[in-house]
Design a protein around this motif. Structure first.
Motif, PDB file in Angstrom:
ATOM      1  N   UNK A  37      51.116  31.654  31.566  1.00 29.49           N
ATOM      2  CA  UNK A  37      50.767  31.606  32.980  1.00 29.49           C
ATOM      3  C   UNK A  37      50.114  32.901  33.407  1.00 29.49           C
ATOM      4  N   UNK A  38      50.678  34.031  32.995  1.00 27.92           N
ATOM      5  CA  UNK A  38      50.077  35.318  33.334  1.00 27.92           C
ATOM      6  C   UNK A  38      48.687  35.463  32.730  1.00 27.92           C
ATOM      7  N   UNK A  39      48.553  35.057  31.468  1.00 29.08           N
ATOM      8  CA  UNK A  39      47.248  35.161  30.801  1.00 29.08           C
ATOM      9  C   UNK A  39      46.225  34.288  31.508  1.00 29.08           C
ATOM     10  N   UNK A  40      46.638  33.072  31.904  1.00 34.19           N
ATOM     11  CA  UNK A  40      45.720  32.179  32.606  1.00 34.19           C
ATOM     12  C   UNK A  40      45.311  32.756  33.944  1.00 34.19           C
ATOM     13  N   UNK A  41      46.286  33.289  34.714  1.00 34.89           N
ATOM     14  CA  UNK A  41      45.970  33.891  36.005  1.00 34.89           C
ATOM     15  C   UNK A  41      45.098  35.116  35.830  1.00 34.89           C
ATOM     16  N   UNK A  42      45.374  35.888  34.799  1.00 37.66           N
ATOM     17  CA  UNK A  42      44.539  37.061  34.508  1.00 37.66           C
ATOM     18  C   UNK A  42      43.118  36.630  34.153  1.00 37.66           C
ATOM     19  N   UNK A  43      43.017  35.568  33.350  1.00 36.39           N
ATOM     20  CA  UNK A  43      41.701  35.056  32.968  1.00 36.39           C
ATOM     21  C   UNK A  43      40.933  34.578  34.194  1.00 36.39           C
ATOM     22  N   UNK A  44      41.594  33.845  35.087  1.00 39.28           N
ATOM     23  CA  UNK A  44      40.967  33.373  36.323  1.00 39.28           C
ATOM     24  C   UNK A  44      40.578  34.571  37.175  1.00 39.28           C
ATOM     25  N   UNK A  45      41.452  35.575  37.254  1.00 41.01           N
ATOM     26  CA  UNK A  45      41.143  36.775  38.032  1.00 41.01           C
ATOM     27  C   UNK A  45      39.943  37.500  37.474  1.00 41.01           C
ATOM     28  N   UNK A  46      39.866  37.634  36.166  1.00 42.57           N
ATOM     29  CA  UNK A  46      38.716  38.295  35.534  1.00 42.57           C
ATOM     30  C   UNK A  46      37.446  37.500  35.834  1.00 42.57           C
ATOM     31  N   UNK A  47      37.510  36.181  35.771  1.00 42.62           N
ATOM     32  CA  UNK A  47      36.328  35.362  36.070  1.00 42.62           C
ATOM     33  C   UNK A  47      35.882  35.562  37.512  1.00 42.62           C
ATOM     34  N   UNK A  48      36.852  35.627  38.435  1.00 45.72           N
ATOM     35  CA  UNK A  48      36.499  35.827  39.846  1.00 45.72           C
ATOM     36  C   UNK A  48      35.974  37.237  40.048  1.00 45.72           C
ATOM     37  N   UNK A  49      36.629  38.251  39.432  1.00 45.72           N
ATOM     38  CA  UNK A  49      36.192  39.640  39.558  1.00 45.72           C
ATOM     39  C   UNK A  49      34.775  39.806  39.000  1.00 45.72           C
ATOM     40  N   UNK A  50      34.446  39.116  37.897  1.00 41.81           N
ATOM     41  CA  UNK A  50      33.109  39.210  37.290  1.00 41.81           C
ATOM     42  C   UNK A  50      32.114  38.294  37.991  1.00 41.81           C
ATOM     43  N   UNK A  51      32.536  37.648  39.056  1.00 35.40           N
ATOM     44  CA  UNK A  51      31.695  36.757  39.874  1.00 35.40           C
ATOM     45  C   UNK A  51      31.098  35.616  39.044  1.00 35.40           C
TER      46      UNK A  51
END
Length: 188
Positions: A37-51
């Motif tokens: 769950x943390x890895x998935x949220x981190x992955x989603x966060x990285x995708x949003x941060x990288x626009x």
């Protein structure tokens, strides 16, 4: 970017021991479900941060615009092809009508030429027939004249022989001369 890589390495290192994840509380780095769950949220966060979502939207919008442009071009090409097809069908119709007119004119000309040839042949036959009739009439007249001339010669010779036997020389000569004059006057 370094920060993202170090967090990913930490998460990968923490998820190495899946057997330990089954015991203990959910909010623990030893629980694989929590780590995922943390890895998935981190992955989603990285995708949003990288626009990435905006990039994906731009790419999809660009692709949609390209597809719209291609559809518009395809419609234009279809309309142009339809117009071209209609033009070719019209030209084909005109060519067929022109060919029909040419065939009709040729047929009429052939009929006229045949009629003229028939008339020329009839005229030629009439002329030849007339010439043959003239030759026959001329030959007939020549034959009649020849027969008359021979008949006159034979009659004169026979009359001469008959008169010569019955008459004396002076009287006979006078009668022969009279007969020749009479026959000659009748023949000409």
């Amino acid at each position: 970017m370094r920060k993202v890589l170090s967090i990913a390495a930490l998460l990968v290192g923490a998820s190495v021991a899946p057997a330990l994840a089954a015991d203990g509380p959910f909010f623990s780095l030893r629980n694989t479900d929590f780590v995922v769950l943390l890895a998935f949220l981190l992955f989603i966060g990285v995708l949003i941060w990288a626009k990435v979502p905006a990039l994906i939207v731009r790419v999809l919008d660009a692709r949609a615009e390209t597809i719209r442009a291609q559809l518009a071009e395809a419609r234009a090409l279809r309309d142009e092809a339809a117009a071209l097809l209609a033009s070719y069908e019209q030209k084909q119709k005109e060519v067929q009508e022109q060919a029909a007119r040419i065939v009709e004119v040729a047929r009429r000309e052939a009929e006229a030429a045949a009629e003229k040839a028939r008339a020329d042949i009839e005229t030629s036959v009439a002329r030849r027939l007339s010439a043959a009739e003239d030759q026959i009439a001329s030959a007939h007249k020549a034959a009649i004249k020849d027969v008359r001339d021979r008949a006159a010669s034979v009659a004169i010779a026979a009359a001469r022989d008959v008169i010569a036997g019955q008459m004396d020389a002076t009287k006979g000569n006078k009668l022969i001369d009279d007969a020749i004059k009479t026959v000659d006057a009748q023949l000409h």
